[in-house]
Design a protein around this motif. Structure first.
Motif, short mmCIF file in Angstrom:
data_model
loop_
_atom_site.label_atom_id
_atom_site.label_comp_id
_atom_site.label_asym_id
_atom_site.label_seq_id
_atom_site.Cartn_x
_atom_site.Cartn_y
_atom_site.Cartn_z
N GLU A 175 0.82 -1.21 0.00
CA GLU A 175 0.00 0.00 0.00
C GLU A 175 0.86 1.26 0.00
O GLU A 175 1.79 1.39 0.78
CB GLU A 175 -0.92 0.00 1.22
N ASP A 176 0.54 2.17 -0.94
CA ASP A 176 1.16 3.49 -1.04
C ASP A 176 2.63 3.44 -1.46
O ASP A 176 3.31 4.48 -1.45
CB ASP A 176 1.05 4.28 0.27
N THR A 230 4.94 3.38 -4.51
CA THR A 230 4.78 3.63 -5.93
C THR A 230 5.93 2.99 -6.70
O THR A 230 7.10 3.31 -6.47
CB THR A 230 4.76 5.14 -6.22
N GLN A 253 8.93 4.97 -4.97
CA GLN A 253 8.62 6.10 -4.10
C GLN A 253 7.97 5.57 -2.84
O GLN A 253 6.94 4.90 -2.90
CB GLN A 253 7.69 7.09 -4.81
N PRO A 268 6.00 5.43 0.79
CA PRO A 268 4.76 6.07 1.24
C PRO A 268 5.04 7.38 1.98
O PRO A 268 6.10 7.54 2.59
CB PRO A 268 4.14 5.02 2.17
N HIS A 269 4.10 8.30 1.93
CA HIS A 269 4.23 9.52 2.72
C HIS A 269 4.34 9.15 4.20
O HIS A 269 3.69 8.24 4.68
CB HIS A 269 3.03 10.43 2.50
N ARG A 285 10.93 11.13 -1.49
CA ARG A 285 10.44 9.77 -1.25
C ARG A 285 11.06 8.74 -2.19
O ARG A 285 10.75 7.55 -2.07
CB ARG A 285 8.92 9.75 -1.39
#
Length: 258
Positions: free
Chosen positions: A153-154, A156, A175, A177-178, A229
Motif C-alpha cells: 500500500e502506497d 509507488t 517512491q 509512502p508519505h 520519497r
C-alpha cells in the motif's frame, strides 16, 4: 509558460530510461523557433511508440556511458545527430578544434579534448554487440521486482510502459509512502546488508543553485515531494531471483508489510 525570448533550446529528459513526450516538445520548439537537445543519458535502448529509438528523431541527443548505464565505457558518452554539418562541427570541437580534413595540427576553431580513449571505445563496442541481451536482462530484473513488491500500500513502483513507448531500463526507483523517512530507510536497509540510494534529488535545492539563483524549498512542491520519497534499489543485469526476493523482503519488513 517558462519559454521567454531568452530561451534558446528545450532539454527533454528521458528520465530513468522512459521516453519523454517528444511530439509535444517538438511542437513547442517549432512554435517558438528554438532548438531541442535530448538528454538520453539514461535511455539507451528505449523506443518511442512509432518504433523510433530514443535519440533517433534527428535532433541532437546525448547518451552517458558511466559504469551503471545500460552500456558502459567506464566514463564519457556519445551524441547522436541528424545534421551532417553539425556532426562535422562537433567532430572538430571534441578533437581540439582540428579542421574537418584532420590536417596535421591545423585548427580552424576553438576546440576541446572530449575524446573517448581507444580502450574505452573498444570496451563499448564489445558491449554494443551484447546490448540486446543486456537490455533484456535488465527488463527481467525489473519484472521480478514488480512481482515481488506488488500490493504494498502506497508504495509507488516505476510506471508501466504505456501507449506503445518502451523503456530502456536503467534503474529501479520506488517512491516510499508519505510519512516514511527515506534517508532513515537507506540507513536501515544498509544495516540489513542492502545498499540503496536516495535517487534523484531535487536539482534546484543543490548548493550551487541555492547560492547562484536563490532557490528554496517550496518552489517546486511536486518535484520536492517525489525527490524526498524516491529510493533506488539494487539493480543490475545479473541480479538473481533470490537476490531480488531478499531486497524485497527487507523492504517489506522495513515498511511493516507481511
Amino acid at each position: 509558460a517558462a519559454v521567454t525570448e531568452r530561451t534558446r533550446a528545450l532539454l527533454p529528459v528521458h528520465i530513468f530510461g522512459y521516453p519523454a513526450e517528444m511530439p509535444a516538445f517538438e511542437q513547442l520548439a517549432e512554435r517558438h523557433g528554438v532548438a531541442i537537445v535530448e538528454d538520453a543519458c539514461q535511455a539507451l535502448g528505449a523506443r518511442h511508440v512509432d518504433g523510433t529509438p530514443v535519440g533517433g528523431r534527428g535532433q541532437p541527443a546525448v547518451f552517458g556511458f558511466y559504469a551503471n548505464k545500460q552500456l558502459t565505457t567506464g566514463e564519457g558518452g556519445m551524441i547522436t545527430l541528424g545534421a551532417p554539418a553539425l556532426k562535422e562541427r562537433i567532430d572538430s570541437e571534441r578533437n581540439q578544434g582540428r579542421a574537418p580534413d584532420m590536417g596535421w595540427l591545423d585548427h580552424d576553431r576553438l576546440g576541446f579534448n572530449y575524446r573517448l580513449s581507444d580502450i574505452a571505445c573498444a570496451l563499448g563496442i564489445a558491449q554494443l554487440q551484447r546490448l540486446g541481451e543486456m537490455l533484456r536482462s535488465r527488463a527481467r530484473v525489473a519484472g521480478l521486482y514488480r512481482e515481488a513488491l506488488a500490493g504494498i500500500e502506497d508504495l509507488t513502483l516505476p510506471c508501466e510502459d504505456r501507449g506503445g513507448d518502451q523503456r530502456g531500463w536503467f534503474v529501479f526507483v520506488v517512491q516510499l509512502p508519505h510519512g516514511v523517512d527515506r534517508d532513515e530507510s537507506v540507513r536501515a536497509l544498509g544495516a540489513r546488508g542492502i545498499q540503496s540510494k536516495p535517487y534523484l534529488p531535487a536539482i534546484h535545492l543543490m548548493s550551487f543553485y541555492r547560492e547562484r539563483f536563490g532557490h528554496r524549498e517550496g518552489q517546486f512542491p511536486v518535484c520536492e515531494d517525489v525527490a524526498a520519497r524516491s529510493l533506488a534499489l539494487p539493480f543490475f543485469p545479473e541480479m538473481t531471483e533470490e537476490q531480488v526476493a531478499r531486497v524485497s523482503q527487507e523492504l517489506r519488513a522495513l515498511l511493516h508489510v507481511d
